[in-house]
Design an enzyme around this catalytic site. Structure first.
Site, PDB file in Angstrom:
ATOM      1  N   ASP A  84      82.045  -1.765  63.317  1.00  0.00           N
ATOM      2  CA  ASP A  84      82.846  -2.822  63.946  1.00  0.00           C
ATOM      3  C   ASP A  84      82.253  -3.289  65.277  1.00  0.00           C
ATOM      4  O   ASP A  84      81.865  -2.490  66.122  1.00  0.00           O
ATOM      5  CB  ASP A  84      84.271  -2.318  64.184  1.00  0.00           C
ATOM      6  CG  ASP A  84      85.049  -2.175  62.884  1.00  0.00           C
ATOM      7  OD1 ASP A  84      84.470  -2.421  61.805  1.00  0.00           O
ATOM      8  OD2 ASP A  84      86.231  -1.824  62.960  1.00  0.00           O
ATOM      9  N   ASP A 116      87.974  -3.646  52.366  1.00  0.00           N
ATOM     10  CA  ASP A 116      87.458  -2.620  53.273  1.00  0.00           C
ATOM     11  C   ASP A 116      87.058  -1.350  52.502  1.00  0.00           C
ATOM     12  O   ASP A 116      87.172  -1.279  51.280  1.00  0.00           O
ATOM     13  CB  ASP A 116      88.532  -2.334  54.339  1.00  0.00           C
ATOM     14  CG  ASP A 116      87.936  -2.059  55.710  1.00  0.00           C
ATOM     15  OD1 ASP A 116      86.789  -1.590  55.774  1.00  0.00           O
ATOM     16  OD2 ASP A 116      88.638  -2.296  56.714  1.00  0.00           O
TER      17      ASP A 116
HETATM   18  C1  GLA Z   1      87.824  -1.688  59.565  1.00  0.00           C
HETATM   19  C2  GLA Z   1      87.121  -3.047  59.499  1.00  0.00           C
HETATM   20  C3  GLA Z   1      87.693  -3.952  60.549  1.00  0.00           C
HETATM   21  C4  GLA Z   1      89.191  -4.127  60.330  1.00  0.00           C
HETATM   22  C5  GLA Z   1      89.860  -2.762  60.349  1.00  0.00           C
HETATM   23  C6  GLA Z   1      91.320  -2.859  59.938  1.00  0.00           C
HETATM   24  O1  GLA Z   1      87.540  -1.018  60.748  1.00  0.00           O
HETATM   25  O2  GLA Z   1      85.743  -2.876  59.663  1.00  0.00           O
HETATM   26  O3  GLA Z   1      87.050  -5.221  60.524  1.00  0.00           O
HETATM   27  O4  GLA Z   1      89.394  -4.780  59.124  1.00  0.00           O
HETATM   28  O5  GLA Z   1      89.235  -1.864  59.450  1.00  0.00           O
HETATM   29  O6  GLA Z   1      91.951  -1.631  59.884  1.00  0.00           O
END
Ligand code: GLA
Length: 396
Positions: free
Chosen positions: A211, A156
């Site tokens: 997301d 991430d």
């Molecule tokens: C980010 C990523 C998500 C998930 C969260 C976890 O938002 O884009 O897919 O992995 O972190 O905290």
């Protein structure tokens, strides 16, 4: 496993580009994995931080008993929150309460089911949920992951400060390479620095957007990304994807409860049309038969997993009525008629729109009805439900 990548980088230095071109694509990450889009399950969309050894084992069991493994799903990936600290030597420490037997035992369990095991970390100092990130520990973590038997790393981009994205992800790529274990490397920087332009030599897949949320459509600009907003952001990126390096429009929401089954069928169809990674994000231990049938439709999955690895794209847009087409290895096309409007409508795909001469005859097969529709000449039309798709293959 890293020989071609290494050869290519050295070759650039000494300007012997012919060396790189020999034997395949120039610059693609050559770690031998994810030649077709990865398929699996990830804990985040449904469970967020509520992860545990029991949940992961049960997900592995369910992947087998539900028929998902048989349909091609492989990876069981624990997202954020499995890690709590680092020990005095800097080793990453899994939550001892939630993972009492540690990660090696869990990876062994997943492997014993004939599946592969994945974890999540972050290129910055802390993960998005504030757990320890990988920054400064890249080689130590990669060695640890390999020792546990990790097959997939989602990495991430939270808390990265002034770090450069390509440099940060390259460092982890090198660390994974050095670990000696083939590990699918999933970049998750949300498309913020256009990874499709630089990540082909670094990761096997890269997120293209923020997301996903479990809804068809976001109501406003900052209301989260629904399925159709994400789709709009994929169009134009298709030329950057191919075997070993995929655009990732985020994990699936199929079965999480926020959409109708018609919408979930459309969501799944469009991700397959895009040659997207297929990471189920629902509770696969307790799916309805309809949701299971969506996630395990082998003919639709075959479109996603087509060996040519060509990402589909939108070829026509008429208000909320769209035609998307994906070229297949056998010369055929997978075509999705997508109805974004509030009412049922007829949608037509003409042969020139999908790259065929208008005068040929082609066999059409409906991939959800699992039915041959016969030979058609020049075009294919169907009634498409609101927020639904009709998905077919069209083969001359
Ligand atoms: C980010 C990523 C998500 C998930 C969260 C976890 O938002 O884009 O897919 O992995 O972190 O905290």
């Amino acid at each position: 496993m890293a020989m071609k990548t290494f050869t290519c980088r050295v070759a650039l230095g000494i300007a012997v580009l012919g060396l790189c071109a020999a034997g395949g694509e120039l610059w693609a990450l050559d770690n031998g994995v994810a030649r077709t889009p990865p398929m699996g399950w990830n804990s985040w969309n449904k469970f967020h931080c509520d992860v545990s050894e029991d949940l992961i084992k049960q997900a592995a069991d369910a992947m087998v008993s539900s028929g998902m493994k048989d349909a091609g799903y492989q990876f069981i990936v624990i997202d954020d929150c499995w890690q709590v600290s680092r020990d005095a030597d800097g080793n990453i420490v899994p939550d001892p309460k939630r993972f009492p037997n540690g990660m090696k035992a869990l990876a062994d369990y997943v492997h014993s089911k004939g599946l592969k095991f994945g974890v999540y970390s972050d290129a910055g100092l802390r993960t998005c949920q504030g757990r320890p990130g990988g920054r400064g520990y890249e080689f130590q973590d990669a060695r640890q992951y390999a020792a546990w038997g990790v097959d997939y790393l989602k990495y991430d981009w939270c808390n990265h400060g002034t770090q450069d994205s390509a440099a940060s992800y390259s460092l982890m790529r090198d660390a994974l390479e050095k670990s000696g274990r083939p590990i699918v490397f999933s970049l998750c920087e949300w498309g913020s620095t256009k990874p499709w332009l630089w990540a082909k030599d670094i990761g096997n897949l890269w997120r293209t957007t923020g997301d996903i949320e479990d809804k068809w459509e976001g109501r406003a600009k900052f209301d989260g990304l629904g399925v159709v907003q994400i789709l709009d952001l994929q169009d134009g990126l298709q030329s950057y994807a191919g075997p070993g390096h995929w655009n990732d429009p985020d994990m699936l929401e199929v079965g999480n409860g926020g959409m109708t089954d018609t919408e979930y069928r459309a969501h799944f169809s469009m991700w397959c049309l895009l040659a997207a990674p297929l990471m189920a994000g629902n509770d696969i231990r307790s799916m309805t038969p309809d949701i299971r049938d969506i996630l395990t439709n082998k003919e639709v999955i075959a479109v996603d997993q087509d060996p040519a690895g060509i990402e589909g794209h939108r070829v026509k847009r008429d208000g909320g009525l769209e035609v998307w087409s994906k070229q297949l290895a056998d010369g055929g096309r997978a075509v999705a008629l997508l109805n974004r409007t509030g009412a049922e409508a007829q949608i037509t795909a003409t042969w020139p729109e999908i790259g065929y001469p208008s005068d040929i005859r082609a066999k059409v097969r409906d991939l959800w009805e699992k039915k041959d529709l016969g030979e058609m000449h020049g075009s294919f039309s169907a009634q498409v439900p609101s927020h639904g798709v009709v998905m077919v293959t069209i083969k001359p």
